[in-house]
Each structure stands twice: as C-alpha cells, then as structure tokens.
Design a protein around this motif. Structure first.
Motif, PDB file in Angstrom:
ATOM      1  N   VAL A  22      50.524  45.504  24.515  1.00 34.75           N
ATOM      2  CA  VAL A  22      50.968  44.317  25.253  1.00 34.75           C
ATOM      3  C   VAL A  22      50.268  44.339  26.607  1.00 34.75           C
ATOM      4  O   VAL A  22      49.841  45.401  27.077  1.00 34.75           O
ATOM      5  CB  VAL A  22      52.507  44.277  25.435  1.00 34.75           C
ATOM      6  CG1 VAL A  22      53.199  44.147  24.098  1.00 34.75           C
ATOM      7  CG2 VAL A  22      52.994  45.495  26.178  1.00 34.75           C
ATOM      8  N   LEU A  23      50.147  43.188  27.230  1.00 34.61           N
ATOM      9  CA  LEU A  23      49.454  43.129  28.514  1.00 34.61           C
ATOM     10  C   LEU A  23      50.178  43.952  29.568  1.00 34.61           C
ATOM     11  O   LEU A  23      51.401  43.861  29.701  1.00 34.61           O
ATOM     12  CB  LEU A  23      49.348  41.683  29.002  1.00 34.61           C
ATOM     13  CG  LEU A  23      48.403  40.758  28.262  1.00 34.61           C
ATOM     14  CD1 LEU A  23      48.384  39.397  28.927  1.00 34.61           C
ATOM     15  CD2 LEU A  23      46.999  41.321  28.187  1.00 34.61           C
ATOM     16  N   CYS A  24      49.410  44.749  30.301  1.00 33.00           N
ATOM     17  CA  CYS A  24      49.975  45.482  31.425  1.00 33.00           C
ATOM     18  C   CYS A  24      50.277  44.472  32.538  1.00 33.00           C
ATOM     19  O   CYS A  24      49.874  43.303  32.465  1.00 33.00           O
ATOM     20  CB  CYS A  24      49.003  46.554  31.904  1.00 33.00           C
ATOM     21  SG  CYS A  24      47.491  45.916  32.662  1.00 33.00           S
ATOM     22  N   ALA A  25      50.966  44.917  33.561  1.00 38.08           N
ATOM     23  CA  ALA A  25      51.372  44.018  34.650  1.00 38.08           C
ATOM     24  C   ALA A  25      50.169  43.380  35.346  1.00 38.08           C
ATOM     25  O   ALA A  25      50.172  42.187  35.659  1.00 38.08           O
ATOM     26  CB  ALA A  25      52.231  44.774  35.660  1.00 38.08           C
ATOM     27  N   GLU A  26      49.116  44.163  35.564  1.00 39.56           N
ATOM     28  CA  GLU A  26      47.928  43.647  36.244  1.00 39.56           C
ATOM     29  C   GLU A  26      47.236  42.561  35.413  1.00 39.56           C
ATOM     30  O   GLU A  26      46.854  41.508  35.930  1.00 39.56           O
ATOM     31  CB  GLU A  26      46.954  44.791  36.517  1.00 39.56           C
ATOM     32  CG  GLU A  26      45.689  44.356  37.219  1.00 39.56           C
ATOM     33  CD  GLU A  26      44.711  45.506  37.429  1.00 39.56           C
ATOM     34  OE1 GLU A  26      43.598  45.215  37.902  1.00 39.56           O
ATOM     35  OE2 GLU A  26      45.028  46.664  37.109  1.00 39.56           O
ATOM     36  N   CYS A  27      47.112  42.812  34.123  1.00 39.93           N
ATOM     37  CA  CYS A  27      46.454  41.832  33.251  1.00 39.93           C
ATOM     38  C   CYS A  27      47.329  40.600  33.045  1.00 39.93           C
ATOM     39  O   CYS A  27      46.813  39.483  32.949  1.00 39.93           O
ATOM     40  CB  CYS A  27      46.081  42.474  31.919  1.00 39.93           C
ATOM     41  SG  CYS A  27      44.725  43.669  32.075  1.00 39.93           S
ATOM     42  N   GLU A  28      48.626  40.788  32.994  1.00 41.28           N
ATOM     43  CA  GLU A  28      49.533  39.639  32.881  1.00 41.28           C
ATOM     44  C   GLU A  28      49.431  38.762  34.123  1.00 41.28           C
ATOM     45  O   GLU A  28      49.401  37.538  34.026  1.00 41.28           O
ATOM     46  CB  GLU A  28      50.978  40.121  32.691  1.00 41.28           C
ATOM     47  CG  GLU A  28      51.983  38.996  32.577  1.00 41.28           C
ATOM     48  CD  GLU A  28      51.786  38.086  31.364  1.00 41.28           C
ATOM     49  OE1 GLU A  28      52.063  36.883  31.494  1.00 41.28           O
ATOM     50  OE2 GLU A  28      51.356  38.571  30.297  1.00 41.28           O
ATOM     51  N   GLN A  29      49.345  39.393  35.281  1.00 36.48           N
ATOM     52  CA  GLN A  29      49.194  38.641  36.539  1.00 36.48           C
ATOM     53  C   GLN A  29      47.878  37.865  36.539  1.00 36.48           C
ATOM     54  O   GLN A  29      47.844  36.689  36.923  1.00 36.48           O
ATOM     55  CB  GLN A  29      49.248  39.601  37.723  1.00 36.48           C
ATOM     56  CG  GLN A  29      49.077  38.909  39.062  1.00 36.48           C
ATOM     57  CD  GLN A  29      48.989  39.900  40.214  1.00 36.48           C
ATOM     58  OE1 GLN A  29      48.747  41.091  40.023  1.00 36.48           O
ATOM     59  NE2 GLN A  29      49.183  39.402  41.419  1.00 36.48           N
ATOM     60  N   LEU A  30      46.804  38.503  36.101  1.00 37.35           N
ATOM     61  CA  LEU A  30      45.501  37.837  36.025  1.00 37.35           C
ATOM     62  C   LEU A  30      45.550  36.673  35.045  1.00 37.35           C
ATOM     63  O   LEU A  30      45.037  35.589  35.327  1.00 37.35           O
ATOM     64  CB  LEU A  30      44.414  38.832  35.618  1.00 37.35           C
ATOM     65  CG  LEU A  30      43.010  38.265  35.466  1.00 37.35           C
ATOM     66  CD1 LEU A  30      42.508  37.670  36.780  1.00 37.35           C
ATOM     67  CD2 LEU A  30      42.062  39.347  34.960  1.00 37.35           C
ATOM     68  N   LYS A  31      46.189  36.876  33.906  1.00 43.46           N
ATOM     69  CA  LYS A  31      46.300  35.803  32.913  1.00 43.46           C
ATOM     70  C   LYS A  31      47.055  34.607  33.482  1.00 43.46           C
ATOM     71  O   LYS A  31      46.605  33.464  33.362  1.00 43.46           O
ATOM     72  CB  LYS A  31      47.013  36.305  31.660  1.00 43.46           C
ATOM     73  CG  LYS A  31      47.152  35.228  30.586  1.00 43.46           C
ATOM     74  CD  LYS A  31      47.934  35.723  29.404  1.00 43.46           C
ATOM     75  CE  LYS A  31      49.361  35.266  29.572  1.00 43.46           C
ATOM     76  NZ  LYS A  31      50.208  35.465  28.403  1.00 43.46           N
ATOM     77  N   GLN A  32      48.181  34.864  34.127  1.00 42.03           N
ATOM     78  CA  GLN A  32      48.974  33.773  34.707  1.00 42.03           C
ATOM     79  C   GLN A  32      48.172  33.035  35.779  1.00 42.03           C
ATOM     80  O   GLN A  32      48.208  31.804  35.860  1.00 42.03           O
ATOM     81  CB  GLN A  32      50.294  34.302  35.279  1.00 42.03           C
ATOM     82  CG  GLN A  32      51.256  34.796  34.221  1.00 42.03           C
ATOM     83  CD  GLN A  32      51.561  33.753  33.166  1.00 42.03           C
ATOM     84  OE1 GLN A  32      51.732  32.572  33.442  1.00 42.03           O
ATOM     85  NE2 GLN A  32      51.597  34.202  31.912  1.00 42.03           N
ATOM     86  N   TYR A  33      47.440  33.770  36.589  1.00 45.04           N
ATOM     87  CA  TYR A  33      46.611  33.162  37.632  1.00 45.04           C
ATOM     88  C   TYR A  33      45.521  32.284  37.006  1.00 45.04           C
ATOM     89  O   TYR A  33      45.306  31.142  37.421  1.00 45.04           O
ATOM     90  CB  TYR A  33      45.987  34.249  38.504  1.00 45.04           C
ATOM     91  CG  TYR A  33      45.170  33.698  39.643  1.00 45.04           C
ATOM     92  CD1 TYR A  33      45.772  33.265  40.813  1.00 45.04           C
ATOM     93  CD2 TYR A  33      43.785  33.591  39.546  1.00 45.04           C
ATOM     94  CE1 TYR A  33      45.024  32.746  41.857  1.00 45.04           C
ATOM     95  CE2 TYR A  33      43.031  33.076  40.574  1.00 45.04           C
ATOM     96  CZ  TYR A  33      43.660  32.650  41.732  1.00 45.04           C
ATOM     97  OH  TYR A  33      42.912  32.126  42.760  1.00 45.04           O
ATOM     98  N   ALA A  34      44.850  32.824  35.995  1.00 44.47           N
ATOM     99  CA  ALA A  34      43.766  32.082  35.338  1.00 44.47           C
ATOM    100  C   ALA A  34      44.299  30.819  34.664  1.00 44.47           C
ATOM    101  O   ALA A  34      43.678  29.748  34.751  1.00 44.47           O
ATOM    102  CB  ALA A  34      43.064  32.973  34.325  1.00 44.47           C
TER     103      ALA A  34
END
Length: 97
Positions: free
Chosen positions: A27-39
């Motif tokens: 599952v997406l880690c916190a950093e990648c989830e944040q990047l995904k939401q931003y993108a």
C-alpha cells in the motif's frame, strides 16, 4: 474531463509502481500518498482542462519545486517500467506526449 481522468489514473499507477518497488510496500506509504494527493489536486485544478498536453510539455508549472522533484523521480523510475506493468497505458501516454 476524460483526459484529466486518464492522467489521474496514470499518475496513480506510476506512484503505486514507484512505492511498491522503492519502498517495498503493498500500500502507498505516507510520503507517496501525500505526493499522489498533491498530483491529483494539481490535475483537478489544471487550467487547460481536457485540452491539456503532457505535464512535461506544459507551459504552466503548477507544482511546488519540492513536489516537482519528487514527481520527476517517480516518473524517471516508473516511466520505463510502465511498458511491463501497464503496456496499454504506456502506449496511450506515449502517443499523447
């Protein structure tokens, strides 16, 4: 909105592929989830809407510098691997670009 929706799906797949291989997480880690939401937020607010071209060819740079570096790292890693994991999406993205 179909073009933006396709871009959103593509970025989600690229970030997922990156996180799965770099961070060894199912599952997406916190950093990648944040990047995904931003993108996704940036895509949703894109001033060009469905007339947009690939972000790399865009005249408006809407990403913060720190996030731009992160998404570039994701794209450098995931881009070449997309042909193995998502070949149809890869070809569609190449044609659009």
């Amino acid at each position: 909105m179909a073009n933006i929706a396709a871009e959103m799906r593509m970025i989600e797949k690229m970030i997922s592929l990156y996180c799965r291989n770099k961070h060894e997480s199912k599952v997406l880690c916190a950093e990648c989830e944040q990047l995904k939401q931003y993108a996704l937020q940036r895509l949703y607010k894109c001033p060009f809407g469905d007339d947009k071209n690939a972000c790399s060819n865009c005249t408006v740079h809407c990403y913060k510098i720190s996030m731009r570096e992160k998404i570039r790292a994701v794209m450098r890693f995931s881009g070449p691997r997309m042909i193995l994991y998502y070949p149809i999406d890869f070809v569609k993205h190449l044609i659009k670009k």
